[in-house]
Design a protein around this motif. Structure first.
Motif: not given
Length: 234
Positions: A129-131, A153-154, A173-174, A179-182
């Motif tokens: 869950y993210a925002a 997909r974040l 923790t994941l 992604s490399a961008e994140v």
């Protein structure tokens, strides 16, 4: 000048807080917080009694109640929702559901003055869950809507890649799946913080002042995963 009780059981932590906000005086905020992954039902209501007693507030003096509405543990959300709705019904007071992800952002901002945050909670089943949020002087602005998604997909909020982002919550923790961008955009990740009722109380007081309090029957948990499943099935 509200007196507000908040409670939360959305994660491994269980917490309760009383906020007394008086005009021309500092806020009085009394809280309890424990990591009790399998004892929410046993500890939540005693915590409520403890914070009310320490604050010197009788239940009838409360102006409103709030709880962590999710996203988070299905069982924990139901425990907190049931307790908060029962109290709100019994006292005939408005109820407010507070985002657990927003509470995480406010907590990190209050304690460490971080301004650009992505809060993420482990949703199990290979998802988070993210925002994303922008914080300034105790205010939390939404930059991306809450979502449940695989960590790969974040993405960073469009138009905000230049900021030094801080990740907060168990979802980080994941990290290796992101992604490399994140990964390149994150200056720091804090995986240990959990949502806390004291931050929810502060958010709820502002929402109450904005007229967002609702009858107890109208305030429901937010699971996100149910919503996504329904959209895919249409």
């Amino acid at each position: 000048m509200p007196i507000l009780l908040a409670l939360d059981a959305s994660s491994s932590a269980c917490s309760a807080a009383v906020l007394c906000r008086r005009e021309g005086a500092d806020d009085v905020l009394v809280s309890r917080f424990e990591l009790t992954p399998r004892a929410h039902t046993r500890r939540l209501m005693p915590m409520v009694d403890e914070v009310l007693a320490e604050a010197g507030v009788a239940p009838a003096e409360l102006d409103a109640l709030a709880y962590g509405r999710g996203p988070g543990s299905f069982t924990g959300l139901r425990i907190a929702a049931g307790a908060a709705q029962g109290l709100a019904f019994g006292l005939d007071r408005p109820l407010l559901g507070v985002s657990t992800l927003q509470a995480l952002a406010l907590g990190a901002h209050r304690r460490h003055h971080y301004r650009h945050l992505i809060t993420a909670l482990d949703a199990r089943m290979g998802e988070i869950y993210a925002a994303a949020w922008q914080c300034d002087r105790g205010r939390v602005e939404t930059l991306t809507e809450e979502a449940v998604l695989p960590p790969e997909r974040l993405r960073l909020p469009p138009g905000h890649a230049e900021h030094d982002w801080v990740g907060v919550g168990s979802g980080w923790t994941l990290w290796e799946a992101m992604s490399a961008e994140v990964q390149a955009g994150m200056g720091l990740c804090l995986t240990e913080p959990e949502p806390a009722a004291e931050d929810m109380a502060l958010l709820a007081a502002d929402a109450l002042a904005a007229g967002e309090g609702r009858p107890a029957a109208e305030v429901q948990p937010v699971y996100l995963r149910d919503r996504v499943a329904w959209q895919k099935g249409r």
